[in-house]
Design a protein around this motif. Sequence first.
Motif, PDB file in Angstrom:
ATOM      1  N   THR A   1      -2.929   6.084   3.195  1.00  0.00           N
ATOM      2  CA  THR A   1      -2.982   6.368   1.762  1.00  0.00           C
ATOM      3  C   THR A   1      -2.933   7.872   1.508  1.00  0.00           C
ATOM      4  O   THR A   1      -2.172   8.346   0.650  1.00  0.00           O
ATOM      5  CB  THR A   1      -4.272   5.786   1.151  1.00  0.00           C
TER       6      THR A   1
ATOM      7  N   THR B   1       0.173   9.998  -0.155  1.00  0.00           N
ATOM      8  CA  THR B   1      -0.159  10.636  -1.427  1.00  0.00           C
ATOM      9  C   THR B   1       0.180  12.116  -1.421  1.00  0.00           C
ATOM     10  O   THR B   1       0.671  12.658  -2.426  1.00  0.00           O
ATOM     11  CB  THR B   1      -1.656  10.448  -1.750  1.00  0.00           C
TER      12      THR B   1
ATOM     13  N   LEU C   1       0.831  -1.204   0.000  1.00  0.00           N
ATOM     14  CA  LEU C   1       0.000   0.000   0.000  1.00  0.00           C
ATOM     15  C   LEU C   1       0.867   1.256   0.000  1.00  0.00           C
ATOM     16  O   LEU C   1       0.662   2.182  -0.809  1.00  0.00           O
ATOM     17  CB  LEU C   1      -0.921  -0.002   1.226  1.00  0.00           C
TER      18      LEU C   1
ATOM     19  N   ALA D   1      -5.834   2.364   6.863  1.00  0.00           N
ATOM     20  CA  ALA D   1      -5.394   2.315   5.471  1.00  0.00           C
ATOM     21  C   ALA D   1      -5.745   3.609   4.743  1.00  0.00           C
ATOM     22  O   ALA D   1      -4.954   4.122   3.938  1.00  0.00           O
ATOM     23  CB  ALA D   1      -6.025   1.114   4.762  1.00  0.00           C
TER      24      ALA D   1
ATOM     25  N   VAL E   1      -8.350   8.451  -3.611  1.00  0.00           N
ATOM     26  CA  VAL E   1      -7.393   7.377  -3.317  1.00  0.00           C
ATOM     27  C   VAL E   1      -7.530   6.920  -1.871  1.00  0.00           C
ATOM     28  O   VAL E   1      -7.216   5.772  -1.541  1.00  0.00           O
ATOM     29  CB  VAL E   1      -5.934   7.807  -3.611  1.00  0.00           C
TER      30      VAL E   1
ATOM     31  N   GLY F   1      -7.786   3.080  -0.549  1.00  0.00           N
ATOM     32  CA  GLY F   1      -7.048   2.497   0.566  1.00  0.00           C
ATOM     33  C   GLY F   1      -7.973   1.930   1.625  1.00  0.00           C
ATOM     34  O   GLY F   1      -7.713   0.851   2.184  1.00  0.00           O
TER      35      GLY F   1
ATOM     36  N   PHE G   1       1.329   3.938  -3.327  1.00  0.00           N
ATOM     37  CA  PHE G   1       0.835   5.313  -3.320  1.00  0.00           C
ATOM     38  C   PHE G   1       1.971   6.336  -3.248  1.00  0.00           C
ATOM     39  O   PHE G   1       1.819   7.457  -3.732  1.00  0.00           O
ATOM     40  CB  PHE G   1      -0.173   5.508  -2.184  1.00  0.00           C
TER      41      PHE G   1
END
Length: 437
Positions: free
Chosen positions: A330, A334, A248, A326, A304, A308, A252
Amino acid sequence: MERPSFKEALKFWFKLGWISFGGTAGHIALMHDFLVDKKRWISNSRFFHALSICMLLPGPEAQQLAIYIGKELHGKKGGLVAGILFVLPSALILLVLSIIYASFGNQPWIYAMFSGLKPAVIALIILALFKIGQKSLNGWLQYLTAALAFICIFFFNTPLLAIIAGTIVVALILKKFFPHLLSTANGTEDGNDINEEDYYLNKVSKPNKSEFNRTGLIRQVLAFVLLWLIPFGILYFYSADFSFWKRLILFFTQSALFTIGGSYTVLPYVAQYALDKFLWLSKAQMIDGFALAETTPGPLIIVVGFVGFMAGINHFHHSLALGSLALGLTIYYTFLPCFLYIFVGGPLIEKSHSSATISDLLKLVTAAIVGVILNLTIFLGKDVIFPKGVSLPQINLFSLSWVILCIVLLSKFRLNVIYIILLSILVSLIHYRYPIF
């Protein structure tokens, strides 16, 4: 013009984070209206100069512009506050909506409540398009550039990066062989700034404190690496399934660092890998994520976070806690690179003001951006006005009427955006219960 107080700037950045609906165009319009027209904290020429450079960087350009202006107004603390508050409210709202989505499913009344927001968003984008066009298109060459950019992206689906690169090449050719053509065709772009000294940040003001130097570069890169490593290290030592978190975070981070062209370049890339390779969520869930993201302020790329969230939910057997973690990770990975780009490159942006070549080049890049925003307006508006296909019988009269009414309320009566948002939610709920047409 005196520098605004940090408290006054903090108040604006906080408000912007909660009302900045309408994607990039809406963000730019709100910042320009307040920072340039109302408060005169930054001049029109410097605002669009910075925006054009931010368009060349990976990541959400509107957030990068906010970080840059915040940094120039109040140093690093100003940049941090502007960048964090730009995305934090939308992240919190998206988290709540994602939990509701995962807990209660696709309830009709939930989407009905937000359906009225979509026409309001289109109205904001339309007004932003006209306002940005008026400020940045003054010469025939700029109008031609905007038109060609629109044709390329609308009819031929040309990537934004290719459009910007092509615009830069054309500008360099004109500068080399027809410099008089470039200077005369650019017209009086700075004419709106009758007196640059009326603005605190203007094209002749000195950059805020720091100059570009190797020591500062190394220090800032090391700080970025440390901020990147801290959550990664914690998960390595304390998480039960580190392989998921590693994938993950790396994915990202890669998307944020190397994908140039804004949300509509990043999102297809994310969707391709999240759906087909990682199997984090279904196509239907991805579409629902777009719908949820459109109901939040902040950049569209915030979707996004929903990707996630669903990845965590589906991987950890519907754990809302790990899904929320998550989502947070994310969004963190990002948007973290945006601060690196602006903190490291800010002095270079300032130096570029003195370059006539870069100035002329960015005038055409800004014009191309107007063409791209026009395409975005049509792209989003089409699905709102014609949800079942572009034909007269399929027109959504409720959405069309609400778009027109919102434009009137915003432009003629200057109703505050937050009231438009609340009114849109209320009207959509009434329409859901008592449909008119």
